[in-house]
Scaffold this motif. Structure first.
Motif, short mmCIF file in Angstrom:
data_model
loop_
_atom_site.label_atom_id
_atom_site.label_comp_id
_atom_site.label_asym_id
_atom_site.label_seq_id
_atom_site.Cartn_x
_atom_site.Cartn_y
_atom_site.Cartn_z
N ARG A 218 -2.10 -0.91 -3.53
CA ARG A 218 -3.25 -0.02 -3.34
C ARG A 218 -2.68 1.37 -3.02
O ARG A 218 -1.99 1.53 -2.02
CB ARG A 218 -4.16 -0.53 -2.21
N GLN A 219 -2.99 2.34 -3.88
CA GLN A 219 -2.36 3.67 -3.82
C GLN A 219 -3.42 4.67 -3.32
O GLN A 219 -4.35 5.01 -4.04
CB GLN A 219 -1.86 4.02 -5.21
N TYR A 220 -3.24 5.16 -2.09
CA TYR A 220 -4.24 6.00 -1.43
C TYR A 220 -3.89 7.48 -1.45
O TYR A 220 -4.63 8.29 -0.86
CB TYR A 220 -4.36 5.58 0.05
N ASP B 110 0.86 -1.19 0.00
CA ASP B 110 0.00 0.00 0.00
C ASP B 110 0.89 1.23 0.00
O ASP B 110 2.01 1.21 0.52
CB ASP B 110 -0.87 0.05 1.27
N TRP C 129 0.55 5.18 1.36
CA TRP C 129 -0.33 5.99 2.21
C TRP C 129 0.11 7.45 2.25
O TRP C 129 1.31 7.74 2.14
CB TRP C 129 -0.29 5.45 3.65
N PRO D 34 -8.62 3.72 -3.00
CA PRO D 34 -7.31 3.70 -3.66
C PRO D 34 -7.41 3.37 -5.15
O PRO D 34 -8.37 2.76 -5.60
CB PRO D 34 -6.59 2.58 -2.92
#
Ligand code: CU
Length: 226
Positions: A100-102, A58, A60, A178
């Motif tokens: 997952r790119q938030y 991920d 964040w 994301p």
């Protein structure tokens, strides 16, 4: 006899002190745990049938959801990768990474990193759609593996991770939905590499390449093949 007990007691006390010191040091250094890609079956690749390993990461906008714990450690406001930055993948395998790119983002200072490089087919998927490049003005982070010059097999993989829109709604978990990016690459023999982000997402030092951009556990880490 009394002296013997005394020596034994001293030795025992010393051992307890060393054990306690070790425990304290282990907590004080907070060495990042290593995230090992999990092998599940095999895959047909341009290099034949290979073990297929999977890694999930991920990115964040802070450091409160990854390896630093919910408090975010000493830099809760720093952007970070998670759940770990010390990564390990098997040799001579197909490795599929899901990120997952938030985070929001902006413009790369070098369009080179806006192109997907070093993956199988030269592609990645962004929210299920195959791409070979993304808009270099809308990048959140990149995942870029560098080979350290040595006799090990060369490995260069760089994948841009598109930015989440600035006005994307924040969900119950405190983050926007994301972008989900997947890509695969093939490993050679055992070796040690570093990876880092090449979007200038750090603090103002060194043209936004300071702070989290130059600290393991945030925007860089290690990748062990073996
Ligand atoms: Cu970054």
């Amino acid at each position: 006899m009394r002296a013997f007990v005394g020596v034994a007691g001293t030795l025992l006390g010393g051992a307890v002190a060393v054990a306690l010191a070790g425990t304290v040091l282990a907590h004080a250094t907070t060495a990042p745990h290593q995230l090992r890609a999990q092998v599940s079956g095999t895959a047909s690749t341009p290099q034949g049938e290979l073990p297929h390993a999977f890694l999930e990461l991920d990115t964040w906008p802070d450091s409160m959801a990854g390896e630093h714990g919910p408090s975010g450690g000493s830099h809760p406001d720093w952007v970070s990768y998670g759940p770990a930055s010390s990564l390990s993948v098997p040799a001579h395998s197909l490795v599929t990474v899901t990120i997952r790119q938030y985070d929001t983002g902006g413009e790369l200072n070098n369009d080179f990193f806006g192109t997907v490089r070093g993956t199988v087919d030269g592609t990645a998927t962004v929210d299920g759609r195959a791409v070979t490049q993304v808009d270099p003005t809308e990048v959140g982070h990149t995942f870029t593996i560098h080979a350290i010059p040595s006799s090990q097999d060369p490995l260069f993989v760089s994948v841009p991770l598109p930015a989440v829109a600035d006005d994307a709604p924040v969900l119950d978990n405190g983050y926007p939905a994301p972008h989900v990016i997947t890509f695969s690459f093939i490993t050679g023999g055992p070796g040690s590499y570093v990876w880092q982000c090449e979007y200038p997402c750090g603090d103002g030092t060194y043209a936004n390449f300071g702070g989290p951009m130059s600290a393991q556990g945030y925007m860089e880490g290690t990748l062990t093949v073996g």
